[in-house]
Design an enzyme around this catalytic site. Structure first.
Site, PDB file in Angstrom:
ATOM      1  CB  THR A   9      -0.910   0.022   1.251  1.00 36.89           C
ATOM      2  OG1 THR A   9      -0.069  -0.139   2.406  1.00 36.89           O
ATOM      3  CG2 THR A   9      -1.930  -1.087   1.220  1.00 36.89           C
ATOM      4  N   GLY A  10       2.185   1.120   0.090  1.00 39.78           N
ATOM      5  CA  GLY A  10       3.079   2.281   0.167  1.00 39.78           C
ATOM      6  C   GLY A  10       3.492   2.772  -1.213  1.00 39.78           C
ATOM      7  CB  VAL A  12       8.779   1.688  -2.604  1.00 40.43           C
ATOM      8  CG1 VAL A  12       9.630   0.643  -3.314  1.00 40.43           C
ATOM      9  CG2 VAL A  12       9.578   2.964  -2.413  1.00 40.43           C
ATOM     10  CB  SER A  38      -3.542  -2.059   5.025  1.00 40.76           C
ATOM     11  OG  SER A  38      -3.020  -0.811   5.346  1.00 40.76           O
ATOM     12  NE  ARG A  97      19.567  -0.308   1.407  1.00 44.63           N
ATOM     13  CZ  ARG A  97      18.989   0.879   1.526  1.00 44.63           C
ATOM     14  NH1 ARG A  97      19.615   1.879   2.122  1.00 44.63           N
ATOM     15  NH2 ARG A  97      17.773   1.070   1.046  1.00 44.63           N
ATOM     16  CB  CYS A 126      16.806   5.870  -3.846  1.00 49.40           C
ATOM     17  SG  CYS A 126      16.641   6.857  -2.355  1.00 49.40           S
ATOM     18  NE  ARG A 227      13.997  13.894   1.775  1.00 49.08           N
ATOM     19  CZ  ARG A 227      14.201  12.632   1.433  1.00 49.08           C
ATOM     20  NH1 ARG A 227      13.986  12.226   0.193  1.00 49.08           N
ATOM     21  NH2 ARG A 227      14.623  11.749   2.320  1.00 49.08           N
ATOM     22  CG  HIS A 234      16.620  10.948  -5.131  1.00 51.28           C
ATOM     23  ND1 HIS A 234      15.445  11.506  -4.677  1.00 51.28           N
ATOM     24  CD2 HIS A 234      16.906   9.913  -4.291  1.00 51.28           C
ATOM     25  CE1 HIS A 234      15.041  10.837  -3.598  1.00 51.28           C
ATOM     26  NE2 HIS A 234      15.894   9.862  -3.356  1.00 51.28           N
TER      27      HIS A 234
END
Ligand code: A2P
Length: 329
Positions: A9-10, A12, A38, A97, A126, A227, A234
């Protein structure tokens, strides 16, 4: 193939569903996963409606693949549970990561790092993804010594609530703050939290992830991540010092042939990469290529990409495509 999208639902997650459909990834059964609040919501994928389920329900259904984009804590908790059920996880959060036992992959750069036994694979940050796609072919040709990068990052990288903050401010509505400051008509030199060394976590992700993906800890990287009130992608101003001498014409030739890169560099026609043009594209756009005239063997360039696509969803799906091609799914 049974495929779970965790965080469906986000921002990404929604993009992952789009990319899976566009690229005709062989999904036979989709499991859209979100938080318990959700559960029961409907998600449409390839003209078919699916109920949103919880991670626990999805694990019981033993999907072959789970694409995660539901934040670090959700990944830390649930990715091992999916993996224990036999699912291969591609995780978009920063949770895994830098774990030495996990691969951090940008297919154009290090697809060969993947092995059949990898059960949790990390999708990089990203800002790092778009930078290394452009840097790798140049590193192969001239060997990079040092990179100085400043970013101009889209609010979509912070998720739905951040886009809401920008639009609420712009439309004079009551504002739910996600950022520590107003974002509309402003520039915030803070992406993610501050660390002990006064760099932000985003800045250190760019340093450490670049070295891990490129497989070279000698590449020095220093970053300032910022930002801005933009949605399409970006942007990055990148200064690169090489070991070896280069010709600008050869740099342009290398980038014009590089996998995943589109060269957009024609100053006389005012052509250069911008989020407005990168939006909804899977490519990494590179332009403003010029020599740094203050020191030898150093280059300036400008790199733009849609952070929700190549910076997140597309890269994750491309990792899954490599696994599929190798017969590991
Ligand atoms: P939900 O919509 O139910 O909160 P974004 O980054 O755009 O805000 O999206 C975050 C995504 O991660 C959403 O789909 C959100 O679902 C999901 N999510 C957050 N926490 C959990 C959790 N504990 N389990 C599963 N999904 C989660």
């Amino acid at each position: 193939m049974k495929v779970a999208v965790v965080g469906a639902t986000g921002l990404v997650g929604t993009k992952i569903l789009e990319v899976l459909a566009e690229r005709n990834f062989p999904v036979t059964e989709l499991l859209p996963v979100a938080s318990a609040k959700s559960a029961g919501k409907k998600i449409t994928f390839k003209n078919k409606e699916y109920d949103v389920i919880t991670p626990e329900q999805a694990i019981e259904m033993k999907p072959a693949l789970a694409l995660f984009s539901a934040g670090g804590n959700t990944s830390l908790h649930y990715a091992p549970l999916f993996a224990a059920a036999g699912t291969t996880v591609v995780d978009n959060s920063s949770a895994w990561r830098m774990d030495p036992a996990k691969k951090l992959v940008v297919p154009e750069v290090n697809a060969d790092a993947l092995e059949a036994t990898d059960k949790i694979i990390a999708n990089p940050n990203c800002s790092t993804i778009q930078m290394v796609v452009a840097l790798k072919p140049l590193h192969d040709a001239y060997k990079i010594k040092r990179v100085v990068v400043s970013t101009y990052q889209s609010v979509t990288g912070t998720g739905k609530a951040a886009v809401d903050q920008l639009m609420q401010e712009r439309n004079n509505l009551p504002v739910t703050m996600v950022y520590p400051h107003t974002i509309d008509l402003n520039v915030i030199p803070q992406v993610d939290v501050f660390l002990d060394n006064d760099y932000t976590k985003e800045e250190m992700k760019m340093v450490l992830e670049t070295q891990k993906i490129m497989g070279d800890n000698n590449i020095k990287v220093t970053a300032t991540t910022v930002r801005i009130p933009v949605m399409g992608g970006h942007s990055e101003a990148v200064n690169v010092e090489f070991e070896n001498e280069f010709e600008i014409s050869k740099i342009k030739e290398i980038l014009s042939k590089a996998d995943g890169v589109i060269l957009q560099d024609n100053p006389s026609e005012k052509i250069y990469p911008m989020p407005k043009y990168a939006h909804e594209s899977d490519a990494v756009f590179v332009g403003r290529i010029r020599r740094d005239e203050t020191q030898p063997r150093t280059l300036n360039m400008w790199i733009v990409s849609d952070n929700l696509r190549k910076g997140a969803a597309t890269n994750a799906v491309q990792i899954a495509e490599v696994l599929l091609k190798n017969g590991w799914l």
